[in-house]
Design an enzyme around this catalytic site. Structure first.
Site, PDB file in Angstrom:
ATOM      1  N   ASP A  18     -16.214 -50.118  -9.185  1.00  0.00           N
ATOM      2  CA  ASP A  18     -14.675 -50.127  -9.646  1.00  0.00           C
ATOM      3  C   ASP A  18     -14.039 -51.305 -10.063  1.00  0.00           C
ATOM      4  O   ASP A  18     -13.003 -51.378 -10.829  1.00  0.00           O
ATOM      5  CB  ASP A  18     -14.284 -49.501  -8.441  1.00  0.00           C
ATOM      6  CG  ASP A  18     -14.500 -48.050  -8.444  1.00  0.00           C
ATOM      7  OD1 ASP A  18     -15.032 -47.484  -9.040  1.00  0.00           O
ATOM      8  OD2 ASP A  18     -14.427 -47.480  -7.151  1.00  0.00           O
ATOM      9  N   SER A  71     -18.556 -44.252   3.330  1.00  0.00           N
ATOM     10  CA  SER A  71     -17.331 -44.432   2.246  1.00  0.00           C
ATOM     11  C   SER A  71     -17.468 -43.189   1.284  1.00  0.00           C
ATOM     12  O   SER A  71     -18.130 -42.513   0.573  1.00  0.00           O
ATOM     13  CB  SER A  71     -17.650 -45.595   1.351  1.00  0.00           C
ATOM     14  OG  SER A  71     -16.919 -45.808   0.605  1.00  0.00           O
ATOM     15  N   ARG A 127     -11.022 -43.704 -12.874  1.00  0.00           N
ATOM     16  CA  ARG A 127     -10.563 -45.154 -12.776  1.00  0.00           C
ATOM     17  C   ARG A 127      -9.826 -45.487 -13.900  1.00  0.00           C
ATOM     18  O   ARG A 127      -8.655 -46.224 -13.462  1.00  0.00           O
ATOM     19  CB  ARG A 127     -11.729 -46.058 -12.213  1.00  0.00           C
ATOM     20  CG  ARG A 127     -12.508 -45.868 -11.141  1.00  0.00           C
ATOM     21  CD  ARG A 127     -11.439 -45.909  -9.751  1.00  0.00           C
ATOM     22  NE  ARG A 127     -12.178 -45.786  -8.639  1.00  0.00           N
ATOM     23  CZ  ARG A 127     -11.955 -45.057  -7.746  1.00  0.00           C
ATOM     24  NH1 ARG A 127     -10.861 -44.113  -7.586  1.00  0.00           N
ATOM     25  NH2 ARG A 127     -12.695 -45.322  -6.469  1.00  0.00           N
ATOM     26  N   ASP A 138     -10.102 -50.300   3.378  1.00  0.00           N
ATOM     27  CA  ASP A 138      -9.940 -51.582   2.374  1.00  0.00           C
ATOM     28  C   ASP A 138      -8.556 -51.638   1.704  1.00  0.00           C
ATOM     29  O   ASP A 138      -7.963 -53.014   1.760  1.00  0.00           O
ATOM     30  CB  ASP A 138     -11.113 -50.918   0.735  1.00  0.00           C
ATOM     31  CG  ASP A 138     -12.443 -51.065   1.409  1.00  0.00           C
ATOM     32  OD1 ASP A 138     -12.797 -51.768   2.481  1.00  0.00           O
ATOM     33  OD2 ASP A 138     -13.081 -50.372   0.669  1.00  0.00           O
TER      34      ASP A 138
END
Length: 400
Positions: free
Chosen positions: A127, A177, A98, A18
């Protein structure tokens, strides 16, 4: 590096499919000179090195790696332990990291005089909320770009774009993932999107198959003011302590969690987690709280803990309520000092001992063999216990 009038975009970069596609898209579609940032919160060292090598190979303007492991443990993981932070039954790992990554992204963009920051999130996941809420709160003037989401790209389209632009496609991108930091490892996507599909052993990297864990192991964890400070009597620095708990839990098959998770958007997602150290530490912490906190404190803290975990999950680390909850939690943790002994076997974990100088437990009062507490004095209390319920049934009988 000083910005000499260049149009710079700072990309949170992992080296995966990504963000590697985002790197090229920011150049091709948005016209930015790209600065990549990898924030080390405990992902594998080889992943960090690979990210740096890939960034340079793909021709970024500049690449930065920031070691934030100790800050992550002290300011985020330790707070999560004190709050027993969970969401729908699992310790929060990805969500907890995050806000820190977003903060470092903003700080670097400010230092470089960048115009924009970017991330590789899709429009379906959590996210994007976690990154962007922090970015907008800390630096509302920065443009936020999410190329995968904004161009509505599918995974297949990403892979085609990667092949066209010479971007390496990691093998896991074709199947799963994966996100990893000190506090846990998440695995999703590919065959796991079928809720009826049993996760194969190949998806697990931190934990042994529980059926292979045939020997018992005891582990002692000591806390001071709610924070773990020693493992098996040895004082360890914060980062190594978390890593040691991951190793101990992992070799005993602890911390495998397979759930149907409710995402922020309302989508249900099948998620697998490995979080051996988090399960060990939160289990021990809760056991110690049960020993030292009053019933009323525990009841109210259950509500606080659930709210705390929910705020983390939904990307609201910067929410004033979270700071207010920290005040309450820190007050309760003043007495959360002592040791907890855990027994690990075959993927199971059991609390088998706990001690604290602040224990509210009294062996003399609770023992069946002691007379310090005169049982006869309780008769009046018992007689009127549940009085309203007794009156309700009396009225009910009378009206029948």
């Amino acid at each position: 590096m000083v910005n000499n009038g260049e149009k710079i975009g700072v990309l949170a970069y992992s080296g995966g499919l990504d963000t590697s596609c985002c790197l090229k898209l920011l150049e091709d579609k948005y016209g930015y000179k790209v600065v990549t940032l990898c924030v080390d919160v405990g992902q594998p060292e080889e992943d960090i090195r690979e990210a740096e090598e890939k960034a340079k190979r793909y021709g970024v303007y500049k690449h930065y790696t920031i070691d934030a492991k100790e800050e992550f443990v002290r300011e985020y993981i330790f707070r999560a332990i004190k709050a027993n932070a969970m969401y729908e039954g699992y310790p929060l790992s990805t969500a907890l990291a995050r806000p820190l990554i977003a903060l470092k992204l903003v700080q670097l963009a400010e230092e470089l005089g960048a115009e924009a920051v970017a991330h590789g999130c899709t429009g379906k996941g959590n996210d994007q909320f976690r990154f962007e809420s922090i970015i907008r709160a800390m630096a509302p003037h920065l443009r936020i770009i999410a190329p995968i989401r904004d161009l509505n790209l599918t995974r297949k389209e990403e892979i085609e774009y990667a092949k066209k632009h010479g971007i390496e496609i990691p093998s896991e991108s074709k199947k799963y993932s994966i996100d990893e930091n000190l506090w846990g490892r998440s695995i999703e996507g590919g065959p796991l999107e079928d809720p009826a599909f049993e996760p194969p052993e190949e998806v697990f990297a931190w934990t042994r198959n529980p059926k292979e864990c045939t020997e018992e192991e005891y582990v002692e964890i000591e806390f001071e003011k709610g924070v773990p400070v020693r493992v098996n009597g040895k004082e360890i620095d914060p980062v190594d302590l978390v890593m040691e708990c991951n190793r101990i839990g992992g070799r005993n098959g602890i911390g495998r969690i397979d759930i149907m998770e409710d995402r922020i958007l309302g989508l249900k997602s099948r998620e697998n987690y490995e979080c051996p150290g988090a399960v060990l530490l939160i289990t021990a912490h809760k056991a110690l709280e049960q020993l030292v906190l009053s019933r009323e404190e525990l009841k109210f803290k259950d509500v606080v803990d659930a709210t705390y975990g929910d705020l983390i999950y939904r990307g609201l680390w910067h929410e004033p309520l979270r700071e207010a909850l920290d005040g309450f939690i820190d007050k309760t943790q003043e007495r959360v000092c002592g040791k907890v002994i855990l027994k690990l076997y075959g993927g199971s974990i059991r609390v088998v001992g706990r001690e604290s100088p602040y224990a509210l437990y009294s062996k003399d009062l609770v023992s069946f063999e002691e007379k310090e507490m005169d049982q006869r004095e309780i008769v009046g209390m018992v007689k009127y216990y549940g009085l309203q319920a007794t009156l309700y049934h009396s009225v009910k009988r009378r009206l029948q």
